[in-house]
Write a protein that holds these residues in place. Structure first.
Motif, PDB file in Angstrom:
ATOM      1  N   ILE A 100       0.867  -1.178   0.000  1.00 25.17           N
ATOM      2  CA  ILE A 100       0.000   0.000   0.000  1.00 25.17           C
ATOM      3  C   ILE A 100       0.906   1.231   0.000  1.00 25.17           C
ATOM      4  O   ILE A 100       1.815   1.358   0.820  1.00 25.17           O
ATOM      5  CB  ILE A 100      -0.965  -0.015   1.203  1.00 25.17           C
ATOM      6  CG1 ILE A 100      -1.912   1.191   1.161  1.00 25.17           C
ATOM      7  CG2 ILE A 100      -0.215  -0.101   2.531  1.00 25.17           C
ATOM      8  CD1 ILE A 100      -3.080   1.077   2.147  1.00 25.17           C
ATOM      9  N   LEU A 101       0.655   2.161  -0.933  1.00 25.18           N
ATOM     10  CA  LEU A 101       1.535   3.310  -1.126  1.00 25.18           C
ATOM     11  C   LEU A 101       0.944   4.597  -0.568  1.00 25.18           C
ATOM     12  O   LEU A 101       1.682   5.486  -0.141  1.00 25.18           O
ATOM     13  CB  LEU A 101       1.845   3.494  -2.618  1.00 25.18           C
ATOM     14  CG  LEU A 101       2.241   2.236  -3.393  1.00 25.18           C
ATOM     15  CD1 LEU A 101       2.663   2.598  -4.806  1.00 25.18           C
ATOM     16  CD2 LEU A 101       3.333   1.489  -2.669  1.00 25.18           C
ATOM     17  N   ARG A 116       3.823  -0.700   6.587  1.00 27.87           N
ATOM     18  CA  ARG A 116       2.889  -0.629   5.470  1.00 27.87           C
ATOM     19  C   ARG A 116       1.968  -1.859   5.467  1.00 27.87           C
ATOM     20  O   ARG A 116       0.784  -1.752   5.161  1.00 27.87           O
ATOM     21  CB  ARG A 116       3.638  -0.516   4.144  1.00 27.87           C
ATOM     22  CG  ARG A 116       4.538   0.706   4.035  1.00 27.87           C
ATOM     23  CD  ARG A 116       4.919   1.038   2.604  1.00 27.87           C
ATOM     24  NE  ARG A 116       5.515  -0.059   1.854  1.00 27.87           N
ATOM     25  CZ  ARG A 116       6.808  -0.360   1.853  1.00 27.87           C
ATOM     26  NH1 ARG A 116       7.667   0.358   2.593  1.00 27.87           N
ATOM     27  NH2 ARG A 116       7.278  -1.357   1.124  1.00 27.87           N
ATOM     28  N   LYS A 117       2.525  -3.023   5.800  1.00 26.53           N
ATOM     29  CA  LYS A 117       1.715  -4.235   5.864  1.00 26.53           C
ATOM     30  C   LYS A 117       0.608  -4.100   6.923  1.00 26.53           C
ATOM     31  O   LYS A 117      -0.528  -4.537   6.709  1.00 26.53           O
ATOM     32  CB  LYS A 117       2.598  -5.443   6.185  1.00 26.53           C
ATOM     33  CG  LYS A 117       3.515  -5.884   5.058  1.00 26.53           C
ATOM     34  CD  LYS A 117       2.780  -6.671   3.995  1.00 26.53           C
ATOM     35  CE  LYS A 117       3.729  -7.366   3.042  1.00 26.53           C
ATOM     36  NZ  LYS A 117       3.006  -8.068   1.943  1.00 26.53           N
ATOM     37  N   ASP A 118       0.947  -3.519   8.072  1.00 25.49           N
ATOM     38  CA  ASP A 118      -0.055  -3.320   9.132  1.00 25.49           C
ATOM     39  C   ASP A 118      -1.190  -2.416   8.647  1.00 25.49           C
ATOM     40  O   ASP A 118      -2.372  -2.678   8.914  1.00 25.49           O
ATOM     41  CB  ASP A 118       0.598  -2.724  10.378  1.00 25.49           C
ATOM     42  CG  ASP A 118       1.471  -3.722  11.128  1.00 25.49           C
ATOM     43  OD1 ASP A 118       1.303  -4.938  10.910  1.00 25.49           O
ATOM     44  OD2 ASP A 118       2.316  -3.280  11.937  1.00 25.49           O
ATOM     45  N   SER A 131      -7.452  -9.773  -2.573  1.00 25.77           N
ATOM     46  CA  SER A 131      -6.974 -10.337  -1.316  1.00 25.77           C
ATOM     47  C   SER A 131      -5.546  -9.904  -1.050  1.00 25.77           C
ATOM     48  O   SER A 131      -4.805  -9.572  -1.973  1.00 25.77           O
ATOM     49  CB  SER A 131      -7.057 -11.872  -1.351  1.00 25.77           C
ATOM     50  OG  SER A 131      -6.246 -12.383  -2.388  1.00 25.77           O
ATOM     51  N   LYS A 132      -5.168  -9.919   0.216  1.00 25.19           N
ATOM     52  CA  LYS A 132      -3.803  -9.599   0.611  1.00 25.19           C
ATOM     53  C   LYS A 132      -2.948 -10.860   0.487  1.00 25.19           C
ATOM     54  O   LYS A 132      -3.391 -11.954   0.827  1.00 25.19           O
ATOM     55  CB  LYS A 132      -3.782  -9.069   2.041  1.00 25.19           C
ATOM     56  CG  LYS A 132      -4.579  -7.794   2.235  1.00 25.19           C
ATOM     57  CD  LYS A 132      -4.552  -7.318   3.666  1.00 25.19           C
ATOM     58  CE  LYS A 132      -5.375  -8.205   4.601  1.00 25.19           C
ATOM     59  NZ  LYS A 132      -6.830  -8.109   4.342  1.00 25.19           N
ATOM     60  N   ILE A 133      -1.714 -10.686   0.032  1.00 31.33           N
ATOM     61  CA  ILE A 133      -0.844 -11.836  -0.169  1.00 31.33           C
ATOM     62  C   ILE A 133      -0.394 -12.404   1.171  1.00 31.33           C
ATOM     63  O   ILE A 133      -0.187 -11.669   2.145  1.00 31.33           O
ATOM     64  CB  ILE A 133       0.377 -11.448  -1.029  1.00 31.33           C
ATOM     65  CG1 ILE A 133       1.050 -12.703  -1.590  1.00 31.33           C
ATOM     66  CG2 ILE A 133       1.379 -10.606  -0.226  1.00 31.33           C
ATOM     67  CD1 ILE A 133       2.003 -12.427  -2.718  1.00 31.33           C
TER      68      ILE A 133
END
Length: 269
Positions: A100-101, A116-118, A131-133
């Protein structure tokens, strides 16, 4: 952000490891209620995937667009390209998001990957279309064993502290490709841009464009002239006596090598 490539899988506690999704890169940008979709070359493909035009907060996502093979349950590049190229195809897509940017007006690219993953976890909910990887922490070789067993494309290693860089490749993101290997015969060459015609079991199997050192090209053209049997506007054809080992992504459904890369000449016994 583009990927460096390494030859072998590895494990490292500074990295997370994700399966490499076999599709095409897709950036989703939603601003002021309008969603736009772009390829990695900044081509607008919004009209191709109306399933991804949904309401929500302003956001920029990075991921891979793929079509899942219903028989194997893994991403299928040929089905993905069929959906991409056809105006009528409605093969079900899966947008697998790995970064996510921007979110709600804030640029997130300066944040470490795990932050960023959080934010990504909170920003989107998984659905049949998006979906999220999944990823594994540190144990890249364990994931690699599963990749090889399922005959998937490869693996991506991402440094946990890595920032998002779109201006150059870094070792914060690296890929390992699950190549297959084959011995082929060279049946000719292309007159324009470089390419050797590959034959496999007596039939055409693609064009070798990558990985050939200048010394090997010179050696080939130094011995091949007596083998020439004909030509047309595009190609010169030769008796397929010179053998080479190639690595490639997979066999296509039509029996062609996908993205073959020259490894070395093979000496006949």
């Amino acid at each position: 952000m583009l990927l460096e490539q390494v030859d072998k899988p590895f494990s490292d506690g500074r990295y997370i490891f994700e399966p490499k999704i076999d599709g095409h890169r897709l950036i989703l940008s939603r601003s002021h209620g309008e969603t736009k979709l772009y390829t990695r070359h900044n081509n607008d493909v919004t009209s191709k995937y109306p399933e991804l035009i949904i309401n929500g907060p302003d956001i920029v996502l990075d991921g891979e667009l793929t079509v899942i093979d219903p028989g194997t349950g893994i991403p299928d590049f040929e089905l993905t390209i069929t959906r991409f190229q056809s105006k009528r195809s409605r093969l079900p897509i899966s947008y697998v998001v790995f970064d996510i940017l921007r979110y709600d007006g804030e640029d997130l690219r300066h944040l470490p990957l795990m932050e960023r993953k959080d934010i990504l976890d909170r920003a989107i909910n998984d659905s049949p279309t998006m979906s999220k990887i999944a990823y594994i922490d540190g144990h890249g070789e364990d994931l690699w064993d599963a990749i090889v067993e399922r005959k998937m494309e490869g693996m991506v290693a991402k440094r946990k502290a890595g920032r998002y860089r779109s201006d150059k490749r870094t070792d914060d993101f690296v890929k390992v490709i699950n190549y297959s290997y084959a011995d082929v015969h060279i049946g000719g060459w292309r007159k324009g841009d470089f390419g050797w015609l590959a034959h496999y079991n007596g039939r055409p199997a693609g064009v070798i464009e990558l990985g050939v050192p200048p010394t090997h090209k010179q050696a080939f053209y130094g011995v091949v002239k007596p083998l020439i049997i004909g030509e047309d506007r595009e190609f010169v054809y030769v008796q397929p006596r010179i053998k080479a080992k190639v690595k490639f992504r997979n066999w296509t459904k039509s029996g062609m090598l996908r993205s073959p890369v020259f490894v070395d000449f093979v000496l006949s016994a």
